[in-house]
Enzyme design. Structure first.
Site, PDB file in Angstrom:
ATOM      1  N   HIS A 143       0.820  -1.209   0.000  1.00  0.00           N
ATOM      2  CA  HIS A 143       0.000   0.000   0.000  1.00  0.00           C
ATOM      3  C   HIS A 143       0.853   1.256   0.000  1.00  0.00           C
ATOM      4  O   HIS A 143       2.089   1.189   0.051  1.00  0.00           O
ATOM      5  CB  HIS A 143      -0.974   0.002   1.186  1.00  0.00           C
ATOM      6  CG  HIS A 143      -0.328  -0.043   2.551  1.00  0.00           C
ATOM      7  ND1 HIS A 143       0.506   0.941   3.030  1.00  0.00           N
ATOM      8  CD2 HIS A 143      -0.430  -0.956   3.556  1.00  0.00           C
ATOM      9  CE1 HIS A 143       0.897   0.660   4.257  1.00  0.00           C
ATOM     10  NE2 HIS A 143       0.359  -0.504   4.593  1.00  0.00           N
ATOM     11  N   CYS A 151       2.876  -4.934   6.626  1.00  0.00           N
ATOM     12  CA  CYS A 151       2.671  -4.683   5.193  1.00  0.00           C
ATOM     13  C   CYS A 151       3.946  -4.147   4.547  1.00  0.00           C
ATOM     14  O   CYS A 151       4.935  -3.859   5.217  1.00  0.00           O
ATOM     15  CB  CYS A 151       1.531  -3.687   4.988  1.00  0.00           C
ATOM     16  SG  CYS A 151      -0.074  -4.276   5.571  1.00  0.00           S
TER      17      CYS A 151
END
Length: 331
Positions: A143, A151
């Protein structure tokens, strides 16, 4: 009176519909930048050609590979990662802050055009092998922004480019694209550097898939058996991840090249001295962002995380970090 009321209602409806159009969130429709389209054309690629993504955690880089007119995959562009959390090694437990390592498959339904981190796509952790091993976690993404709790975070502009390239490949007919999330560049030097790490058997297994791609320039078919990844099984083989792997004869020429690579790796491991275990405060970021943080502080870094900073190699010191540079090799 009825006519007047009808006209007023129609005007209100028109105004409301116009306002709704101004509020439309079109982040997911961002086009591929013309400069990147030109780079594709120069490399014999089109926006509709299939892609594959490679992530190198230690180097904090994400690579986009794309099929060219020869039918093989070539490197299109490399992007710096602004943040990943945890340390080298696979993700095993919910809340361990580990960014996952493994082979994943991303389809159109896993793209999120309204992510709280600009744009994102889900890696699909845990995959079928990881579920069988009892590894747990959810919503592990690539992201934007520069924040990570398991992430891989890019700049907003960087993830917008990757998202657009992935979206067009999926629209072009690719059912899903492969993501290879690797601990580091899978070469003999790095294996030797991390020789004493308890994750080495797992990493050697990941390297089998990475090596197969390097030899064939085709994303390897991925199956699961024997509590590990299997890369020479027939496409779509639904094997039991916990059962022994069946004996499969692959292409002799490819098998020989892979055997030669494995032999070279083993020689490097036997002749090397294990380095001290690496220590982590928590994760890492690409050197270009560390340099900005050191020189200008967190405020400057926060402003720059909405700007894409492509690089040519992990240790590149960019005089102008806003100038995009296409990369040509990764090994």
């Amino acid at each position: 009176m009825i006519t007047i009321r009808f006209c007023v209602a129609a005007i209100v409806a028109l105004v409301l519909s116009a306002c709704a159009s101004f509020d439309r969130d079109d982040r997911g429709d961002v086009p591929i930048p013309p400069k990147l389209v030109s780079a594709m054309k120069a490399k014999g690629m089109t926006p509709q050609d299939p892609i594959m993504i490679r992530i190198h955690k230690q180097e904090s880089e994400l690579e986009v590979w794309k099929r060219d007119r020869t039918g093989r995959y070539a490197l299109l562009k490399t992007y710096p990662l602004c943040r990943w959390s945890g340390k080298l090694g696979p993700k095993m437990a919910q809340g361990d802050r580990q960014a996952p390592e493994g082979f994943y498959t991303v389809n159109a339904g896993m793209l999120n055009p309204r992510s709280q981190f600009n744009l994102s796509f889900n890696l699909g952790f845990p995959n079928r092998l990881e579920k069988s091993l009892g590894w747990e976690g959810s919503a592990l993404m690539v992201h934007g922004a520069c924040s990570s709790s398991g992430c891989y975070a890019m700049t907003d502009d960087g993830v917008a480019e990757v998202y657009a390239v992935a979206r067009e490949a999926l629209k072009g007919g690719q059912a899903a694209f492969q993501v290879q999330a690797l601990p580091f560049r899978m070469n003999s030097r790095n294996l030797a550097l991390h020789r004493g790490d308890p994750n080495m058997p797992f990493w050697r297994n990941l390297k089998e898939g990475a090596d197969r791609f390097n030899v064939t320039k085709q994303p390897p078919t991925v199956a699961y058996c024997g509590r590990r990844y299997a890369f020479d099984e027939p496409a779509g083989a639904m094997l039991d991840p916990m059962a022994p792997c069946p004996a499969i004869e692959g292409d002799p020429s490819i098998s020989q090249k892979l055997a030669d690579i494995s032999k070279s790796d083993e020689a490097s491991l036997q002749s090397s001295t294990p380095a001290p275990a690496m220590s982590y405060s928590d994760g890492g970021m690409h050197p270009v962002f560390r340099e900005i943080l050191a020189k200008s502080g967190p405020e400057r870094l926060a402003k720059m995380t909405s700007t894409n900073v492509p690089v040519s190699r992990p240790d590149a010191a960019l005089a102008d970090p806003y100038e995009p540079m296409m990369t040509g090799s990764t090994q």
